[in-house]
Write a protein that holds these residues in place. Structure first.
Motif, PDB file in Angstrom:
ATOM      1  N   ASN A  78      32.567   5.034  42.884  1.00 10.00           N
ATOM      2  CA  ASN A  78      33.263   3.235  41.510  1.00 10.00           C
ATOM      3  C   ASN A  78      33.681   2.136  42.618  1.00 10.00           C
ATOM      4  N   PHE A  94      19.278   2.640  42.470  1.00  8.58           N
ATOM      5  CA  PHE A  94      18.720   1.685  41.864  1.00  8.58           C
ATOM      6  C   PHE A  94      17.385   0.203  42.758  1.00  8.58           C
ATOM      7  N   ASN A 145      25.263   4.786  42.375  1.00  8.70           N
ATOM      8  CA  ASN A 145      23.826   4.409  41.511  1.00  8.70           C
ATOM      9  C   ASN A 145      23.101   2.700  42.350  1.00  8.70           C
ATOM     10  N   ILE A 146      24.127   1.772  42.770  1.00 12.88           N
ATOM     11  CA  ILE A 146      23.392   0.707  43.165  1.00 12.88           C
ATOM     12  C   ILE A 146      22.704   1.105  45.119  1.00 12.88           C
ATOM     13  N   VAL A 198      24.771  -8.939  44.412  1.00 15.54           N
ATOM     14  CA  VAL A 198      25.278  -7.569  44.807  1.00 15.54           C
ATOM     15  C   VAL A 198      26.018  -6.975  45.868  1.00 15.54           C
ATOM     16  N   LEU A 217      24.018  -3.860  37.684  1.00  9.82           N
ATOM     17  CA  LEU A 217      24.429  -3.791  37.018  1.00  9.82           C
ATOM     18  C   LEU A 217      25.579  -2.623  37.237  1.00  9.82           C
ATOM     19  N   SER A 218      24.791  -2.150  38.242  1.00 13.77           N
ATOM     20  CA  SER A 218      25.903  -1.459  38.258  1.00 13.77           C
ATOM     21  C   SER A 218      26.646  -0.937  38.744  1.00 13.77           C
ATOM     22  N   GLY A 219      27.568  -0.361  38.245  1.00 10.49           N
ATOM     23  CA  GLY A 219      29.319  -0.267  38.610  1.00 10.49           C
ATOM     24  C   GLY A 219      29.810   0.820  39.876  1.00 10.49           C
ATOM     25  N   ASP A 220      28.609   1.992  40.430  1.00 12.73           N
ATOM     26  CA  ASP A 220      28.943   2.480  41.315  1.00 12.73           C
ATOM     27  C   ASP A 220      27.910   2.239  42.425  1.00 12.73           C
ATOM     28  N   GLY A 249      19.407  -2.645  37.051  1.00 12.87           N
ATOM     29  CA  GLY A 249      20.116  -1.372  37.275  1.00 12.87           C
ATOM     30  C   GLY A 249      21.082  -1.592  38.619  1.00 12.87           C
ATOM     31  N   PHE A 250      20.327  -1.956  39.890  1.00 10.24           N
ATOM     32  CA  PHE A 250      20.480  -2.420  40.995  1.00 10.24           C
ATOM     33  C   PHE A 250      21.775  -3.711  40.468  1.00 10.24           C
TER      34      PHE A 250
END
Length: 245
Positions: free
Chosen positions: A77, A23, A19-20, A144, A13-16, A10-11
């Motif tokens: 985002n 995760f 959310n990064i 990231v 793949l997240s685009g927010d 999740g860390f």
């Protein structure tokens, strides 16, 4: 271990941006538990506590940067933040947010001078956990961070010399200090931990060029160094491959 792997996926793949952070926190909490698996040993408890305390501070630092960016752009985002910031001139708030987020990710990556926790934590973890830590966890922070920087901050800061010079200075410090400490250590796991610090400096140097070529070189180095670190961590000259402690 499954929670740790889920957090890593999740860390990445997240685009927010929030959310990064979520995760990242999930991955971190699972990592603390994995590093303290043999908690009855005093050295393991000390290493896990160092890991947890310093990384919690490092995890909260980007949260403050995210709050600054959200207050300024009203967006979480990555693309939306970058688009909103591209319409503005560089400001003190942008510098503050960039500094907080950079420090947070560099703590997670174990880059000097934010590396104090890394050898103690990686040195006491079981071999499977240490292999994932050295091969994947630190490199994910760089991956990231490069995406966040390129998407959110680069449209505004561009190829700013101050940003480049600061990142290059940290990269040089990490590469040299990690190499020296690796040479001075006798324990295999601690050697690999400081090798992770040194290699992180090389990765950061490629990212600091703020060019596509430098970023591509860093990504290739992350892949090859990760495979090598994982293999070395699982190997012990007296016990063979795939040791568990």
């Amino acid at each position: 271990m499954l929670a740790f792997l889920a957090g890593m996926v999740g860390f990445v793949l997240s685009g927010d941006l929030f959310n990064i952070f979520v995760f990242l926190e999930l991955m971190s909490v699972a990592a603390y538990a994995l590093s303290g698996y043999h908690v009855t040993r005093p050295e393991v408890l000390q290493g896990a506590l160092d890991f947890a305390v310093l990384n919690t501070i490092g995890t909260l630092t980007p949260l403050m940067g995210i709050a600054v960016l959200y207050g300024h752009t009203g967006n979480l985002n990555l693309v939306g933040m970058g688009t909103a910031l591209a319409r503005d001139h560089p400001s003190g708030l942008l510098v503050l947010a960039l500094t907080l987020i950079t420090v947070g990710f560099l703590v997670k990556a174990g880059t000097a001078p934010f590396h104090f926790w890394l050898a103690n934590a990686y040195g006491v973890a079981t071999a499977p956990s240490a292999a994932i830590f050295t091969a994947v966890m630190s490199d994910l922070a760089f991956d990231v961070y490069s995406r966040v920087h390129a998407t959110v901050f680069a449209p505004t800061t561009g190829t700013d010399d101050a940003v480049r010079n600061a990142l290059l200075a940290l990269a040089l410090l990490s590469a040299l200090l990690g190499a020296v400490m690796c040479f001075l250590e006798a324990d295999l796991k601690r050697q690999l931990a400081f090798m992770t610090v040194s290699n992180g400096g090389i990765v950061l140097a490629g990212m600091a060029t703020l060019t596509d070529t430098g970023l591509a070189g860093s990504i290739m180095y992350i892949i090859t160094a990760g495979l090598l670190h994982g293999a070395l961590t699982l190997f012990h000259p007296r016990a063979g491959w795939l040791i568990t402690a």
